[in-house]
Design a protein around this motif. Structure first.
Motif, short mmCIF file in Angstrom:
data_model
loop_
_atom_site.label_atom_id
_atom_site.label_comp_id
_atom_site.label_asym_id
_atom_site.label_seq_id
_atom_site.Cartn_x
_atom_site.Cartn_y
_atom_site.Cartn_z
N ARG A 74 0.83 -1.21 0.00
CA ARG A 74 0.00 0.00 0.00
C ARG A 74 0.86 1.25 0.00
NH1 ARG A 74 -3.10 0.76 5.34
NH2 ARG A 74 -0.99 1.39 5.91
N THR A 99 2.92 -16.10 -13.21
CA THR A 99 2.86 -14.63 -13.24
C THR A 99 3.69 -14.01 -14.35
OG1 THR A 99 4.72 -14.44 -11.70
CG2 THR A 99 2.51 -14.55 -10.75
N PHE A 154 1.97 -11.36 -16.47
CA PHE A 154 1.42 -10.17 -15.81
C PHE A 154 2.57 -9.27 -15.40
CE2 PHE A 154 -1.38 -13.78 -15.04
CZ PHE A 154 -2.57 -13.30 -15.56
N GLN A 187 0.05 -2.39 -12.35
CA GLN A 187 -1.21 -2.73 -11.70
C GLN A 187 -1.30 -4.23 -11.44
OE1 GLN A 187 -4.72 -1.61 -13.85
NE2 GLN A 187 -6.10 -2.03 -12.17
N SER A 188 -0.88 -5.04 -12.43
CA SER A 188 -0.89 -6.48 -12.25
C SER A 188 0.04 -6.90 -11.13
CB SER A 188 -0.49 -7.18 -13.55
OG SER A 188 -1.41 -6.93 -14.57
N ARG A 189 1.21 -6.26 -11.05
CA ARG A 189 2.15 -6.60 -10.00
C ARG A 189 1.58 -6.30 -8.62
NH1 ARG A 189 4.91 -10.34 -11.10
NH2 ARG A 189 6.01 -9.89 -9.17
N ARG A 190 0.83 -5.20 -8.51
CA ARG A 190 0.23 -4.88 -7.21
C ARG A 190 -0.79 -5.95 -6.82
NH1 ARG A 190 0.78 0.53 -9.08
NH2 ARG A 190 -1.31 0.56 -9.95
N TRP A 191 -1.56 -6.43 -7.80
CA TRP A 191 -2.53 -7.48 -7.50
C TRP A 191 -1.83 -8.78 -7.11
CZ3 TRP A 191 -7.27 -7.09 -6.04
CH2 TRP A 191 -8.04 -5.99 -6.45
N ILE A 192 -0.70 -9.07 -7.75
CA ILE A 192 0.06 -10.26 -7.40
C ILE A 192 0.60 -10.13 -5.98
CG2 ILE A 192 2.18 -11.54 -7.91
CD1 ILE A 192 1.62 -10.93 -10.88
N ASP A 193 1.07 -8.95 -5.62
CA ASP A 193 1.56 -8.72 -4.25
C ASP A 193 0.43 -8.91 -3.24
OD1 ASP A 193 4.12 -8.24 -5.07
OD2 ASP A 193 3.92 -6.06 -5.11
N ARG A 194 -0.75 -8.42 -3.57
CA ARG A 194 -1.89 -8.61 -2.67
C ARG A 194 -2.24 -10.10 -2.56
NH1 ARG A 194 -3.79 -3.86 -5.64
NH2 ARG A 194 -3.62 -2.03 -4.27
N LEU A 195 -2.15 -10.82 -3.68
CA LEU A 195 -2.40 -12.26 -3.66
C LEU A 195 -1.38 -12.96 -2.78
CD1 LEU A 195 -3.91 -14.75 -4.72
CD2 LEU A 195 -2.35 -14.76 -6.68
#
Length: 209
Positions: free
Chosen positions: A95, A176, A179, A183-191
């Motif tokens: 974040r 991954t 991706f 933006q995709s990397r942020r979603w991967i980090d959240r995952l």
């Protein structure tokens, strides 16, 4: 230890090492979020701990541990809290990274290194139980007191586990590769953070028994 014993041991270990579990899920998530190279310190820490714990249990400490269920409860709780701490620390850093205005700012996400890998094994009581069962299957009288055989079983178990976790780590990265956008990397980090929460819950399951 004969070749037949090694083969039988590997057959016994295969479903345990390669099926989804807290350890390989943990490393698949690291591989997905950061890549296999970044997972090396944690892999080393996990398997140094695996070797030491397996050897000690093989030498007779496992029975003492398993006779005290309160130790299992304490380890499960501590392990779950520790992995949750890793997850929320990582999520907070993601974040903070997303809120930065300058893309040139260095990535300061917390490391998942040697200590984290070792602690994930040391605070996982299910691993202790699996290792105790392993020696119950691999060692038969009059070989129970054979220190060399215990060492060989420990080496086979640790090496097989390491290969399995490498497969999961590279598998996480493979998922991954398509991706690459920020933006995709942020979603991967959240995952990744969410996967750590799942690992924490998995480690806490003995508390419900």
């Amino acid at each position: 230890m004969s070749a037949d014993t090694v083969v039988a041991l590997l057959v016994f270990l295969f479903p345990l090492a390669y099926s989804p579990g807290p350890g390989n899920t943990f490393f698949a998530a690291i591989g997905a979020a950061r890549g296999p190279r970044a997972a090396i310190p944690a892999l080393v820490g996990y398997h140094v701990a695996t070797f030491l714990v397996t050897l000690l249990i093989g030498l007779g400490l496992g029975a003492t541990f398993l006779e005290h269920p309160v130790l299992t409860t304490v380890l499960s709780a501590a392990g779950s809290v520790y992995v949750l701490w890793l997850a929320f620390g990582f999520l907070k850093s993601v974040r903070d990274t997303a809120d930065r205005d300058t893309p040139s700012t260095p990535d300061r996400r917390p490391g998942i290194g040697f200590r984290a890998g070792a602690v994930v094994l040391l605070l996982n009581p299910k691993a202790y139980s699996i290792i105790a069962v392993l020696f119950g299957q691999a060692l038969r009288p009059p070989e129970n007191g054979d220190a060399l055989l215990i060492l060989l079983v420990t080496l086979v178990f640790t090496a097989n586990n390491l290969v399995a976790f490498l497969v999961w780590t590279f598998g996480g990265r493979t998922l991954t590769t398509l991706f690459r956008s920020p933006q995709s990397r942020r979603w991967i980090d959240r995952l990744f953070a969410g996967t750590l929460v799942g690992v924490a819950i998995w480690m806490a399951l003995p508390l419900l028994d």
